[in-house]
Design a protein around this motif. Structure first.
Motif, short mmCIF file in Angstrom:
data_model
loop_
_atom_site.label_atom_id
_atom_site.label_comp_id
_atom_site.label_asym_id
_atom_site.label_seq_id
_atom_site.Cartn_x
_atom_site.Cartn_y
_atom_site.Cartn_z
N LEU A 1 0.83 -1.21 0.00
CA LEU A 1 0.00 0.00 0.00
C LEU A 1 0.86 1.26 0.00
CD1 LEU A 1 -2.70 1.48 0.20
CD2 LEU A 1 -2.67 1.04 2.67
N ILE A 2 2.00 1.19 0.66
CA ILE A 2 2.97 2.28 0.61
C ILE A 2 4.07 1.91 -0.37
CG2 ILE A 2 4.74 3.55 1.89
CD1 ILE A 2 1.95 4.43 2.63
N SER B 1 -1.46 2.19 -4.68
CA SER B 1 -0.34 2.40 -3.76
C SER B 1 -0.10 3.89 -3.59
CB SER B 1 0.92 1.72 -4.28
OG SER B 1 1.93 1.67 -3.30
N ASN B 2 0.36 4.27 -2.42
CA ASN B 2 0.59 5.65 -2.03
C ASN B 2 2.10 5.89 -2.01
OD1 ASN B 2 0.43 8.21 -0.96
ND2 ASN B 2 -0.56 7.61 0.95
N LEU C 1 -1.97 11.13 4.81
CA LEU C 1 -1.60 9.89 4.15
C LEU C 1 -2.64 8.80 4.38
CD1 LEU C 1 2.23 9.82 4.92
CD2 LEU C 1 1.15 10.32 2.72
N ALA C 2 -3.17 8.72 5.59
CA ALA C 2 -4.19 7.71 5.89
C ALA C 2 -5.43 7.92 5.04
CB ALA C 2 -4.55 7.75 7.37
N ASN D 1 -4.56 6.54 1.68
CA ASN D 1 -4.53 5.07 1.79
C ASN D 1 -5.94 4.47 1.75
OD1 ASN D 1 -1.77 5.32 2.22
ND2 ASN D 1 -1.90 5.04 4.43
N SER D 2 -6.92 5.20 2.24
CA SER D 2 -8.27 4.67 2.36
C SER D 2 -9.08 4.69 1.07
CB SER D 2 -9.05 5.45 3.44
OG SER D 2 -9.35 6.77 2.99
N SER E 1 1.51 5.60 8.75
CA SER E 1 0.14 5.98 8.37
C SER E 1 -0.72 4.76 8.06
CB SER E 1 0.16 6.92 7.17
OG SER E 1 0.59 6.25 5.99
N THR E 2 -0.10 3.65 7.71
CA THR E 2 -0.87 2.44 7.38
C THR E 2 -1.57 1.86 8.60
OG1 THR E 2 1.06 1.01 7.69
CG2 THR E 2 0.66 1.87 5.47
#
Length: 345
Positions: free
Chosen positions: A15-16, A303-304, A292-293, A296-297, A320-321
């Protein structure tokens, strides 16, 4: 670390994603190695770079970022554990020193790919992205489209045909786009379908609380065509951390060092930033982690892409994940967005 599918491929990416554009300019090779070691240990398997990096782009540093990453891969022996993404530069950004002015022609793409492979010390690139369009388009800081009757455009058919050759030769696995528009994505998908050429698996565009232009036309593509967003500049060059508020210009910060980065520094953007930062503090959150969260959502985000110049920043960003924003926080974010819909393009 949460994982998501890269388009319609069988590849799982974190995700990151670790961004690298400061390596070779604001970060030394030793610092790049430290970032990579920490990120990989934290579960990140996705690394993004480009032939033009580091930024700001300069003749004397061009390609240095890929070299740092290539040296790390050679020393650590972790190539098969990672998904490596790079990019071929299109015209723009004053890159006249790069192939006499980069274009997205067959000749330029092949030369760029071979040079990146050499710097990265690898036989293949997992995701090879077209860095920006080879035509007049409303990308990277432009909300409105203006027709240019004098434009010199490399046909997308030639670009995608060249990428198809590289896939068949095993030099790249998948194709992505960057700074692209809905029309451009549509053309790549059409040509892929009609010619049985590689299908676009991702779109790397800016996306943050200060720049939600991706939602206007591209989010639907990302969802329906499984061409998920690789969100870059999710902290808007660091603005959303709040470190520039109140007229502050921290030493060694990007906006302090480089006058060219003015995209997020206008009064409207500053007012929007203040609202988001104050919301984060009210909720007991770090402004950076809240921003960032939220990215991510988003379901259309694959991907961030986070970047950092210090290990402290890197650790905070990856953290942040672990944050899930409540419905009340999301509603508050939407209320601020309604007031500051497009604070910057």
């Amino acid at each position: 670390m949460r994982m998501r599918k890269l388009g319609k491929t069988d590849i799982d990416v974190s995700l990151i994603c670790l961004g690298t554009m400061t390596w070779g300019e604001q970060n030394t090779e030793q610092e790049a190695f430290e970032q990579l070691d920490y990120a990989v240990d934290a579960g990140i398997n996705f690394i993004d770079t480009a032939e033009m990096y580091p930024v700001p782009p300069k003749l004397e540093t061009q390609g240095r970022t890929e070299e740092y990453l290539g040296n790390w891969l050679a020393r650590r022996g972790r190539r098969d554990d990672l998904v490596i993404a790079s990019k071929v530069a299109g015209p723009g950004n004053g890159l006249s020193y790069l192939r006499g002015g980069p274009r997205l022609t067959r000749e330029h793409i092949r030369e760029a790919c071979d040079s990146s492979l050499q710097r990265l010390q690898t036989d293949y690139i997992d995701l090879y992205q077209v860095h920006w369009p080879d035509r007049s388009a409303n990308f990277f800081g432009k909300l409105g489209y203006e027709q240019n009757p004098k434009e010199s455009m490399t046909p997308i058919e030639e670009t995608l045909g060249a990428l198809d050759e590289l896939v068949k030769e095993g030099k790249i696995r998948h194709v992505g786009l960057s700074n692209e528009t809905p029309w451009g994505v549509m053309e790549y998908l059409r040509l892929s379908r009609e010619n049985n050429w590689p299908r676009v698996v991702s779109i790397q565009n800016p996306y943050s609380l200060l720049n939600r232009s991706f939602e206007a036309g591209l989010a639907e593509f990302a969802h329906r065509e499984e061409t998920g967003l690789l969100a870059y500049s999710p902290l808007a060059f660091g603005m959303l951390t709040g470190k520039y508020m109140g007229g502050k210009w921290p030493e060694k910060a990007r906006l302090t060092l480089y006058e060219r980065f003015v995209r997020y520094t206008g009064d409207h953007a500053a007012d929007a930033t203040r609202a988001y930062v104050e919301l984060a503090y009210q909720q007991g959150l770090s402004p950076a982690q809240m921003a960032l969260a939220w990215v991510n959502s988003r379901e259309f985000v694959t991907s961030n892409i986070i970047g950092a110049t210090s290990m402290e920043q890197l650790k905070e960003n990856i953290g942040s994940t672990e944050i899930t924003l409540s419905a009340d926080i999301v509603s508050a974010i939407e209320a601020i967005h309604s007031e500051f819909t497009y604070p910057c393009p």
